[in-house]
Structures are given as C-alpha cells and as structure tokens.
Design a protein around this motif. Structure first.
Motif, PDB file in Angstrom:
ATOM      1  N   HIS A  90      32.299 -35.885 -37.248  1.00  0.00           N
ATOM      2  CA  HIS A  90      30.946 -35.360 -37.412  1.00  0.00           C
ATOM      3  C   HIS A  90      29.928 -36.497 -37.346  1.00  0.00           C
ATOM      4  CE1 HIS A  90      33.675 -32.568 -39.623  1.00  0.00           C
ATOM      5  NE2 HIS A  90      33.045 -31.722 -38.825  1.00  0.00           N
ATOM      6  N   CYS A 112      31.943 -37.291 -45.930  1.00  0.00           N
ATOM      7  CA  CYS A 112      31.365 -36.358 -44.961  1.00  0.00           C
ATOM      8  C   CYS A 112      31.222 -34.980 -45.614  1.00  0.00           C
ATOM      9  CB  CYS A 112      32.280 -36.261 -43.741  1.00  0.00           C
ATOM     10  SG  CYS A 112      31.765 -35.007 -42.568  1.00  0.00           S
ATOM     11  N   CYS A 119      33.720 -32.367 -43.723  1.00  0.00           N
ATOM     12  CA  CYS A 119      35.183 -32.393 -43.761  1.00  0.00           C
ATOM     13  C   CYS A 119      35.756 -33.201 -44.915  1.00  0.00           C
ATOM     14  CB  CYS A 119      35.745 -32.900 -42.431  1.00  0.00           C
ATOM     15  SG  CYS A 119      35.423 -34.649 -42.140  1.00  0.00           S
TER      16      CYS A 119
END
Ligand SMILES: [Zn+2]
Length: 105
Positions: free
Chosen positions: A58, A79, A82
């Motif tokens: 990402h 993140c 995730c």
C-alpha cells in the motif's frame, strides 16, 4: 528541458529526470527543490508498507512532511490497510508540475 513537456499534475521523480536529462541527480534534486520553493512545483511525499506480497503493498501520499509524520505516528508505524510495518527507510519525494495560469504579456 523535460519539465516543459510534462502535463500539469504529472508527477516526476528526480531519478527519472536525471536519467532523461543526463543531469547529475544531486543537481536535479537541487533544481526541483528550488522550483518547489518558488511554488512552481508541488511536492508530494509517498510512503509504502512492507507487505511481503508486491501486489498488496500500500502506498500513501502526503502534501508535506508534517502530514506524513502525523500519519506514521497515528498508525504507530503500521500500515492501516494490512498491519505490516510502514517502510520509513524508503520515503519517496515526488514533484508535481502545477497548472500555472499563462503570464500576461
Ligand atoms: Zn499495507
């Protein structure tokens, strides 16, 4: 120079420009930084997460370092999508050509 053929809102990286123009990278970075300082270019900071699957990495974009830092701190270096670590070792800076109004003669 390469910048003149970029459309507004096009992102350029210093590495790309250095390769295209054969100007030393350090000089390109100096030029872009001073253009950004003169408000001719916008800067953008991009951070990626360390997801092991390249398809699932990402990226997050910020308009300044403060926003980037706030984001990292708020998410505790993880993140939000995730849960992997954010890659704070590899923060990219991109430059964005502004859509400048034509100068009156
Ligand atoms: Zn992620």
């Amino acid at each position: 120079m390469e910048l003149t053929i970029l459309r507004p809102e096009t992102t350029v990286s210093p590495h790309y420009l250095a390769r295209k123009t054969k100007i030393p990278l350090q000089l390109v970075e100096d030029i872009l930084t001073s253009l950004a300082h003169d408000k001719l270019l916008d800067t953008k900071f991009i951070i990626f997460c360390n997801n092991g699957d390249p398809e699932l990495v990402h990226g997050f974009e910020f308009v300044n370092k403060k926003e980037l830092r706030d984001f990292i701190v708020k998410n505790k270096f993880l993140c939000p999508d995730c849960g992997e670590n954010l890659n704070t070792q590899d923060i990219r800076v991109a430059f964005l050509k502004k859509d400048l109004p034509h100068k009156a003669l």
